[in-house]
Enzyme design. Structure first.
Site, short mmCIF file in Angstrom:
data_model
loop_
_atom_site.label_atom_id
_atom_site.label_comp_id
_atom_site.label_asym_id
_atom_site.label_seq_id
_atom_site.Cartn_x
_atom_site.Cartn_y
_atom_site.Cartn_z
N MET A 188 1.95 -5.17 -9.75
CA MET A 188 1.80 -3.71 -9.68
C MET A 188 0.41 -3.32 -10.21
O MET A 188 0.03 -3.70 -11.32
CB MET A 188 2.87 -3.01 -10.51
N ASP A 231 0.23 -4.22 -5.29
CA ASP A 231 0.94 -3.00 -4.86
C ASP A 231 0.54 -1.80 -5.72
O ASP A 231 0.82 -1.77 -6.92
CB ASP A 231 2.45 -3.26 -4.98
N MET A 273 12.84 -1.20 -7.45
CA MET A 273 12.48 -0.65 -8.76
C MET A 273 13.74 -0.06 -9.35
O MET A 273 13.89 1.17 -9.47
CB MET A 273 11.36 0.39 -8.58
N HIS A 315 6.83 -2.62 3.87
CA HIS A 315 7.10 -2.59 2.43
C HIS A 315 8.02 -1.41 2.14
O HIS A 315 7.69 -0.25 2.41
CB HIS A 315 5.79 -2.47 1.66
N MET A 364 13.96 3.06 -5.39
CA MET A 364 13.86 3.55 -6.78
C MET A 364 15.18 4.20 -7.18
O MET A 364 15.79 4.90 -6.38
CB MET A 364 12.75 4.60 -6.87
N HIS A 418 11.13 -3.84 -2.18
CA HIS A 418 10.68 -3.80 -3.57
C HIS A 418 11.67 -2.96 -4.36
O HIS A 418 11.70 -1.73 -4.25
CB HIS A 418 9.26 -3.17 -3.59
N ASP A 422 10.23 0.62 -0.63
CA ASP A 422 10.32 0.86 -2.07
C ASP A 422 11.62 1.56 -2.43
O ASP A 422 11.85 2.71 -2.07
CB ASP A 422 9.16 1.75 -2.51
N SER A 429 3.44 0.66 3.15
CA SER A 429 4.58 1.14 2.37
C SER A 429 5.14 2.42 2.98
O SER A 429 4.46 3.44 3.05
CB SER A 429 4.16 1.41 0.92
C1 DX5 Z 1 4.88 2.45 -6.19
C2 DX5 Z 1 5.34 1.64 -5.02
C3 DX5 Z 1 4.27 1.36 -4.02
C4 DX5 Z 1 3.74 2.63 -3.40
C5 DX5 Z 1 2.30 2.39 -3.06
O1 DX5 Z 1 5.88 2.54 -7.13
O2 DX5 Z 1 5.84 0.39 -5.43
O3 DX5 Z 1 4.67 0.45 -3.04
O4 DX5 Z 1 4.41 3.00 -2.23
O5 DX5 Z 1 1.78 3.58 -2.65
P1 DX5 Z 1 0.23 3.83 -2.62
O6 DX5 Z 1 -0.35 2.81 -1.68
O7 DX5 Z 1 0.11 5.22 -2.11
O8 DX5 Z 1 -0.28 3.66 -4.02
ZN ZN Z 2 6.15 -1.15 -3.81
#
Ligand code: DX5
Ligand code: ZN
Length: 215
Positions: free
Chosen positions: A136, A174, A67, A32, A36, A65, A34, A7
């Site tokens: 998650m 994840d 969010m 990956h 947000m 991903h 993310d 990630s």
């Molecule tokens: C959290 C993300 C994850 C995050 C995981 O909201 O969706 O993908 O980057 O990070 P670690 O591996 O540090 O928990």
């Molecule tokens: Zn993620």
């Protein structure tokens, strides 16, 4: 050997190109990414222009991903930016089935992400339509959180349902994944692991990726 998706959230944003090169040289499978929006989750990360740049700098699959609220409104923009897999949150989609169809029509793999409090049974009516479930194992929004142990039971339950019905659906886990807990997550039935801080916060991320892939 499970699919490994480092990630980028935990990577050095000043050196994304270097990170892409490292991932390309590594045995990791996916990037990956993310996204947000500060609405669905209480944090803002990065969006479409950054993904466009990462897409150009890596040959690996881009596992995006989202969010964000109303992810359907942005599916086409993320496809153009280079997403190969698009995860949307069940909790963010009142018209989940329509959004899944949209993603597939755009030529991407469709994935549904569920939060730690969302029961696996909520996926029942879409499992036949999707390519992946992003399970998650922390509350979404931040990297570096602790793995929620109850998630293991959810992975087992989902594995059982997928195997019973023979659905071609990948289970991705994840959040809070480490070299220490990865074996039990894989044993529970995960096919793909996302790992952010447990890769990028180590001295030698490339070696850590190798260690994950050798599990
Ligand atoms: C959290 C993300 C994850 C995050 C995981 O909201 O969706 O993908 O980057 O990070 P670690 O591996 O540090 O928990
Ligand atoms: Zn993620």
């Amino acid at each position: 050997m499970a699919i490994l998706a480092p990630s980028f959230l935990a990577s050095d944003f000043l050196h994304l190109e270097k990170t892409c090169k490292m991932i390309d040289e590594s045995t990791a499978d996916w990037c990956h990414l993310d996204v947000m929006d500060g609405r669905f989750v209480p944090n803002i990360s990065f969006g479409i222009p950054i993904i466009e740049h990462i897409r150009r700098a890596t040959k690996k699959i881009c596992d995006v991903h989202l969010m964000i609220l109303d992810p359907g409104d942005y599916a086409s923009a993320f496809q153009k930016a280079g997403a190969d897999i698009l995860s949307i949150h069940l909790e963010a989609c009142p018209n989940l089935h329509r959004n899944i169809q949209q993603i597939k029509e755009l030529g991407m793999k469709a994935s549904v992400a569920i939060n730690p409090h969302t029961p696996v049974s909520m996926l029942q009516d879409v499992l036949g339509d999707i390519d992946m479930v992003c399970m998650m194992s922390v509350n979404p929004g931040f990297g570096g959180q602790k793995f929620i142990p109850h998630t293991l039971e959810k992975v087992k339950e989902l594995r059982r349902i997928i195997d019973e019905k023979n659905y071609p659906v990948i289970i991705e886990v994840d959040g809070g994944v480490t070299l220490e807990n990865a074996p039990s997550i894989l044993a529970a039935g995960a096919d793909a692991l996302v790992a952010g801080s447990s890769i990028f916060n180590t001295k030698d991320p490339l070696a850590t990726i190798t260690a994950f892939k050798n599990l």
